[in-house]
Scaffold this motif. Structure first.
Motif, PDB file in Angstrom:
ATOM      1  N   THR A  71       0.831  -1.209   0.000  1.00  0.00           N
ATOM      2  CA  THR A  71       0.000   0.000   0.000  1.00  0.00           C
ATOM      3  C   THR A  71       0.861   1.253   0.000  1.00  0.00           C
ATOM      4  OG1 THR A  71      -1.681  -1.228   1.251  1.00  0.00           O
ATOM      5  CG2 THR A  71      -1.898   1.156   1.162  1.00  0.00           C
ATOM      6  N   LEU A  72       1.921   1.265   0.800  1.00  0.00           N
ATOM      7  CA  LEU A  72       2.809   2.432   0.842  1.00  0.00           C
ATOM      8  C   LEU A  72       3.467   2.670  -0.516  1.00  0.00           C
ATOM      9  CD1 LEU A  72       4.360   4.673   2.291  1.00  0.00           C
ATOM     10  CD2 LEU A  72       6.050   2.952   2.974  1.00  0.00           C
ATOM     11  N   LEU A  73       3.990   1.614  -1.136  1.00  0.00           N
ATOM     12  CA  LEU A  73       4.638   1.776  -2.433  1.00  0.00           C
ATOM     13  C   LEU A  73       3.650   2.251  -3.491  1.00  0.00           C
ATOM     14  CD1 LEU A  73       6.962  -1.364  -2.528  1.00  0.00           C
ATOM     15  CD2 LEU A  73       7.648   1.018  -2.302  1.00  0.00           C
ATOM     16  N   ALA A  74       2.433   1.723  -3.464  1.00  0.00           N
ATOM     17  CA  ALA A  74       1.425   2.159  -4.431  1.00  0.00           C
ATOM     18  C   ALA A  74       1.106   3.643  -4.259  1.00  0.00           C
ATOM     19  CB  ALA A  74       0.163   1.322  -4.270  1.00  0.00           C
ATOM     20  N   ALA A  75       0.973   4.091  -3.002  1.00  0.00           N
ATOM     21  CA  ALA A  75       0.679   5.507  -2.754  1.00  0.00           C
ATOM     22  C   ALA A  75       1.844   6.393  -3.194  1.00  0.00           C
ATOM     23  CB  ALA A  75       0.373   5.717  -1.270  1.00  0.00           C
ATOM     24  N   VAL A  76       3.066   5.979  -2.855  1.00  0.00           N
ATOM     25  CA  VAL A  76       4.245   6.773  -3.228  1.00  0.00           C
ATOM     26  C   VAL A  76       4.397   6.835  -4.749  1.00  0.00           C
ATOM     27  CG1 VAL A  76       6.770   6.832  -3.130  1.00  0.00           C
ATOM     28  CG2 VAL A  76       5.456   6.381  -1.061  1.00  0.00           C
ATOM     29  N   PHE A  77       4.203   5.715  -5.445  1.00  0.00           N
ATOM     30  CA  PHE A  77       4.320   5.712  -6.896  1.00  0.00           C
ATOM     31  C   PHE A  77       3.242   6.581  -7.547  1.00  0.00           C
ATOM     32  CE2 PHE A  77       6.519   1.297  -6.896  1.00  0.00           C
ATOM     33  CZ  PHE A  77       7.718   1.914  -6.581  1.00  0.00           C
ATOM     34  N   THR A  78       2.033   6.557  -6.990  1.00  0.00           N
ATOM     35  CA  THR A  78       0.953   7.372  -7.548  1.00  0.00           C
ATOM     36  C   THR A  78       1.280   8.861  -7.450  1.00  0.00           C
ATOM     37  OG1 THR A  78      -0.672   5.674  -6.921  1.00  0.00           O
ATOM     38  CG2 THR A  78      -1.503   7.873  -7.416  1.00  0.00           C
ATOM     39  N   VAL A  79       1.726   9.281  -6.270  1.00  0.00           N
ATOM     40  CA  VAL A  79       2.042  10.688  -6.060  1.00  0.00           C
ATOM     41  C   VAL A  79       3.278  11.078  -6.875  1.00  0.00           C
ATOM     42  CG1 VAL A  79       2.742  12.390  -4.336  1.00  0.00           C
ATOM     43  CG2 VAL A  79       0.965  10.713  -3.798  1.00  0.00           C
ATOM     44  N   SER A  80       4.281  10.208  -6.930  1.00  0.00           N
ATOM     45  CA  SER A  80       5.482  10.514  -7.716  1.00  0.00           C
ATOM     46  C   SER A  80       5.157  10.644  -9.195  1.00  0.00           C
ATOM     47  CB  SER A  80       6.535   9.413  -7.504  1.00  0.00           C
ATOM     48  OG  SER A  80       6.918   9.332  -6.138  1.00  0.00           O
ATOM     49  N   TRP A  81       4.241   9.825  -9.686  1.00  0.00           N
ATOM     50  CA  TRP A  81       3.842   9.914 -11.087  1.00  0.00           C
ATOM     51  C   TRP A  81       3.122  11.233 -11.359  1.00  0.00           C
ATOM     52  CZ3 TRP A  81       5.444   6.974 -14.962  1.00  0.00           C
ATOM     53  CH2 TRP A  81       4.780   7.067 -16.183  1.00  0.00           C
ATOM     54  N   MET A  82       2.331  11.690 -10.390  1.00  0.00           N
ATOM     55  CA  MET A  82       1.670  12.989 -10.526  1.00  0.00           C
ATOM     56  C   MET A  82       2.712  14.105 -10.624  1.00  0.00           C
ATOM     57  SD  MET A  82      -1.478  12.831  -7.832  1.00  0.00           S
ATOM     58  CE  MET A  82      -1.758  14.577  -8.063  1.00  0.00           C
ATOM     59  N   GLN A  83       3.735  14.029  -9.769  1.00  0.00           N
ATOM     60  CA  GLN A  83       4.783  15.046  -9.795  1.00  0.00           C
ATOM     61  C   GLN A  83       5.547  15.024 -11.123  1.00  0.00           C
ATOM     62  OE1 GLN A  83       6.871  13.900  -6.149  1.00  0.00           O
ATOM     63  NE2 GLN A  83       6.221  15.824  -5.223  1.00  0.00           N
ATOM     64  N   ARG A  84       5.822  13.825 -11.592  1.00  0.00           N
ATOM     65  CA  ARG A  84       6.591  13.714 -12.838  1.00  0.00           C
ATOM     66  C   ARG A  84       5.830  14.303 -14.019  1.00  0.00           C
ATOM     67  NH1 ARG A  84       8.847   8.069 -15.569  1.00  0.00           N
ATOM     68  NH2 ARG A  84       9.849   9.056 -17.368  1.00  0.00           N
ATOM     69  N   ASN A  85       4.519  14.118 -14.044  1.00  0.00           N
ATOM     70  CA  ASN A  85       3.701  14.615 -15.152  1.00  0.00           C
ATOM     71  C   ASN A  85       3.161  16.022 -14.901  1.00  0.00           C
ATOM     72  OD1 ASN A  85       4.042  12.196 -16.548  1.00  0.00           O
ATOM     73  ND2 ASN A  85       2.216  11.272 -15.626  1.00  0.00           N
ATOM     74  N   ASN A  86       3.654  16.668 -13.835  1.00  0.00           N
ATOM     75  CA  ASN A  86       3.223  18.033 -13.496  1.00  0.00           C
ATOM     76  C   ASN A  86       1.700  18.131 -13.334  1.00  0.00           C
ATOM     77  OD1 ASN A  86       5.852  19.193 -13.549  1.00  0.00           O
ATOM     78  ND2 ASN A  86       5.762  19.302 -15.792  1.00  0.00           N
ATOM     79  N   GLU A  87       1.107  17.091 -12.755  1.00  0.00           N
ATOM     80  CA  GLU A  87      -0.337  17.109 -12.526  1.00  0.00           C
ATOM     81  C   GLU A  87      -0.696  17.729 -11.180  1.00  0.00           C
ATOM     82  OE1 GLU A  87      -1.526  13.085 -12.821  1.00  0.00           O
ATOM     83  OE2 GLU A  87      -1.123  12.924 -14.979  1.00  0.00           O
ATOM     84  N   LEU A  88       0.288  17.849 -10.299  1.00  0.00           N
ATOM     85  CA  LEU A  88       0.015  18.380  -8.967  1.00  0.00           C
ATOM     86  C   LEU A  88       0.063  19.898  -8.941  1.00  0.00           C
ATOM     87  CD1 LEU A  88      -0.538  17.696  -6.006  1.00  0.00           C
ATOM     88  CD2 LEU A  88       1.942  17.544  -5.659  1.00  0.00           C
TER      89      LEU A  88
END
Length: 358
Positions: A71-88
């Motif tokens: 669960t932790l890795l899934a949450a971290v990957f989701t947020v990191s992907w948002m940052q990478r794609n400038n969605e945040l």
């Protein structure tokens, strides 16, 4: 709502990927480490069937061990992907707080964390016996080491070795308490067979051959050197189950053990019992701490943030299992051993979550 739904499904996708990857990695490493244990008579097809059966049963146990990490890795990957794609950044620029953006991820994490307790209560107890079958003994012909136990009525039962295939034990002995109707008595049997339907033991070739009257109320004579011993809790599984397998029991079973008279195992079981109630809190606090590390400095490289999450998890679970060890050794009271990590890391998680950039 559209962004929330997209972020939620992104989290579920990340969870599925992490779950599949970690589960496959665990199985592959364990399989190639212990491949010789599966080799035997029957050829390749038989060996593959044994491997498939062995690991299909252990999926529930592997998930129980890795649930919070997945669960932790899934949450971290989701947020990191948002940052990478400038969605945040666009959402933050629109005045939406980071905590509001992360709400679908936190909700998804809580949903997935709930699968851990459900698996623990509903699945693991059903496959607990199969999980004790060794890799190299699928027919369960090898004798098992037995242990002693107290029944709630004070009767103490011990055995030397057991055979799970036919629920048979060797070197069976039973001691009746002095507080019983017949006073203190001791009975040995060369062999005993557990009867689940009648909730008792059939004893054969007993010593002494004849017990003085009156007989203990739990004991029923069947013939020369043969008796039937009725019990409430000390069945075949309890005599063969080692202490490290108590986590496979349901919470109701743990409470039943705690209500028994066997004081030697009360401390470890009590700690496990209380940790059942703190497990969801321990998981969500770890998720919050991980997300706070990733988002505390959004200019930090993803690999650096991931490394800091790993360090945090090591410290966090070191504290959790350190408290569990102290509770098992009676250094800490069982409730304190279970709740101390929540007490210590709870305020830290709240402060870190509130300090995330918005």
């Amino acid at each position: 709502m559209t962004l929330d739904r997209a972020l939620f499904f992104s989290f579920l996708r990340s969870y599925a990927i992490v779950f599949t990857s970690l589960l496959s990695l665990y199985v592959i490493i364990d399989l190639f480490t212990n491949l010789d244990d599966f080799a035997g008579n029957g050829g390749l097809v038989t060996m593959l069937a044994r491997i498939g059966k062995y690991y299909s049963i252990r999926v529930a146990q592997i998930f129980d061990r890795l649930s919070e990490a997945i669960t932790l890795l899934a949450a971290v990957f989701t947020v990191s992907w948002m940052q990478r794609n400038n969605e945040l950044l666009p959402q933050l620029s629109a005045g939406i707080s980071t905590q509001r953006v992360l709400r679908p991820v936190v909700f998804g994490a809580m949903l997935m964390l709930s699968l851990g307790p459900l698996n623990q209560e509903l699945v693991l107890p059903r496959v607990a016996d199969e999980l004790q079958v060794p890799r190299d003994d699928p027919q369960q012909k090898r004798p098992l080491e037995m242990r002693g136990g107290f029944d709630p009525n004070g009767v103490h039962i011990e055995a030397f070795s057991g055979y799970r295939r036919d629920l048979r034990v060797k070197g069976f002995s039973v001691t009746f308490p002095e507080s019983g109707s017949a006073g203190m008595a001791f009975l040995q049997a060369d062999e005993a067979i557990w009867s689940p339907a009648e909730s008792g033991w059939y004893l054969y070739n007993t010593t002494p051959e004849v017990l003085p009257e009156p007989l203990p109320e739990q004991l029923k004579p069947l013939g020369p050197r043969r008796y039937f011993l009725a019990v409430k809790m000390v069945d075949f599984q309890s005599l063969t189950r080692a202490s490290h397998l108590y986590p496979l029991a349901s919470t109701a079973k743990l409470q039943e053990i705690l209500n028994s008279a066997d004081s030697r195992r009360l401390a470890p079981v009590a700690v496990i019992f209380h940790m059942r109630f703190t497990r969801p809190l321990v998981g969500i606090l770890m998720i919050v701490l991980g997300l706070a590390i990733v988002l505390r400095d959004q200019n930090r490289h993803v690999l650096v943030s991931s490394g800091l999450c790993l360090v945090m998890c090591t410290i966090y679970y070191g504290m959790v299992y350190g408290c569990k060890y102290l509770g098992d050794q009676d250094v800490l009271a069982a409730p304190l051993a279970a709740w101390l990590p929540v007490i210590l890391f709870g305020p830290i998680a709240i402060v870190q979550y509130d300090a995330m950039q918005t």
